[in-house]
Design a protein around this motif. Structure first.
Motif, PDB file in Angstrom:
ATOM      1  N   GLY A 248       8.740   4.066  -5.124  1.00 51.72           N
ATOM      2  CA  GLY A 248       7.665   3.167  -4.708  1.00 51.72           C
ATOM      3  C   GLY A 248       8.053   1.701  -4.772  1.00 51.72           C
TER       4      GLY A 248
ATOM      5  N   ASP B  57       1.205   3.733  -3.247  1.00 50.17           N
ATOM      6  CA  ASP B  57       0.851   5.140  -3.067  1.00 50.17           C
ATOM      7  C   ASP B  57       1.987   6.038  -3.562  1.00 50.17           C
TER       8      ASP B  57
ATOM      9  N   THR C 199       2.020   5.775  -7.523  1.00 49.15           N
ATOM     10  CA  THR C 199       0.935   6.501  -8.197  1.00 49.15           C
ATOM     11  C   THR C 199       1.145   8.017  -8.154  1.00 49.15           C
ATOM     12  N   LYS C 200       1.966   8.472  -7.229  1.00 53.78           N
ATOM     13  CA  LYS C 200       2.271   9.901  -7.148  1.00 53.78           C
ATOM     14  C   LYS C 200       3.513  10.254  -7.964  1.00 53.78           C
TER      15      LYS C 200
ATOM     16  N   ALA D 121       0.830  -1.205   0.000  1.00 50.02           N
ATOM     17  CA  ALA D 121       0.000   0.000   0.000  1.00 50.02           C
ATOM     18  C   ALA D 121       0.863   1.254   0.000  1.00 50.02           C
TER      19      ALA D 121
END
Length: 278
Positions: free
Chosen positions: A148, A139, A142-143, A135
């Motif tokens: 990540g 997150d 995706t930013k 998670a």
């Protein structure tokens, strides 16, 4: 003490940290790389035990017996389940030095622990740690952050190695300390019996929860209909699964090929579905 007594005195064989690290590395890296339907992780477990057995049993026949001993069916979660080879290694070490540890005791401990430990390990590793780390990593990704996937790889790898190392060596320490308290033959027998009961209970619960076979077949006598599944449920819920397990177990005991058993079950399932009885 005379010279002859010194010569005849049996020298203890003790494992080194290097031996344990080698076994841990094999377990961590390969225990789930050689799964098969017949024995699941047995080959991986045996592979991890190989450097230990070679160190403890210089005689070829003793080494062969040890390898065969650890080719029995085995399956658990890899990281938290590392406690089991740790415990077993300590038992093998004591056995090699003359302790009254039988094949049955080692097998019972492995069987009794693998199910409960797998439940704990899967819950923590798959359901908690991996979910949280994924998670966070997703997150970040995706930013637009390239960190990540890197974050997930580093943190999850650290967890896997850390948890595996900790449980493996704690299992070894526990096995050695516990053995000194259970050297009484009657206690060994009680421990073996308890672990056998736990193992059989786990095996029985797996049959009831994962092998649920039903039949839609209904026999018609005029206005009377007999639903076979309702009849079976009155006799014993999950009866068909129990019967199937018993048949497969009998075939395995008779050394029938696992491939033949699987093909036969597939053929019976297809034929039963075509005839409307499964």
């Amino acid at each position: 003490m005379s010279t002859n007594e010194v010569v005849n005195e049996t020298k203890e064989i003790r494992l080194t940290k290097k031996d344990l690290l080698k076994s841990f590395a094999i377990w961590e890296l390969t225990s789930e790389m050689c799964l098969n339907y017949e024995r699941l992780m047995a080959l991986g477990f045996c592979h991890a035990m190989t450097p230990i057995l070679k160190r403890l049993y210089p005689k070829k026949e003793d080494l062969a017996a040890g390898l065969q001993r650890h080719m029995e069916f085995f399956n658990t979660e890899n990281q938290w389940g590392a406690i089991i080879p740790g415990i077993v290694i300590s038992l093998e070490e004591e056995r090699a030095n003359g302790a009254p540890i039988t094949d049955e005791m080692i097998s019972s401990i492995k069987t009794g622990l693998m199910g409960p430990i797998a439940g704990i390990g899967d819950t923590i590793t798959q359901g908690l740690v991996k979910t949280i780390l994924l998670a966070i990593g997703l997150d970040m990704a995706t930013k637009g952050s390239v960190m990540g996937p890197i974050f997930f790889f580093i943190t999850y790898t650290a967890y896997i190695l850390g948890a595996g190392y900790f449980t493996f060596f704690q299992g070894y320490k526990f096995g050695r300390s516990a053995f000194s308290k259970i050297t009484n033959p009657s206690l060994l027998r009680k421990l073996t019996d308890c672990m056998s009961i736990v193992g059989l209970t786990v095996a029985g619960s797996l049959v009831a929860s994962t092998l649920y076979i039903t039949t839609p077949f209904v026999l018609q006598f005029g206005d009377t209909a007999v639903a076979f599944q309702e009849l079976f449920d009155q006799i014993l819920p999950g009866l068909l699964g129990v019967i199937t397990t018993g048949i497969v177990y009998a075939c395995v005991r008779r050394n029938v090929s696992i491939v033949k058993i699987m093909l036969t079950m597939t053929a019976v399932g297809i034929l039963g579905a075509a005839l409307g009885i499964l």
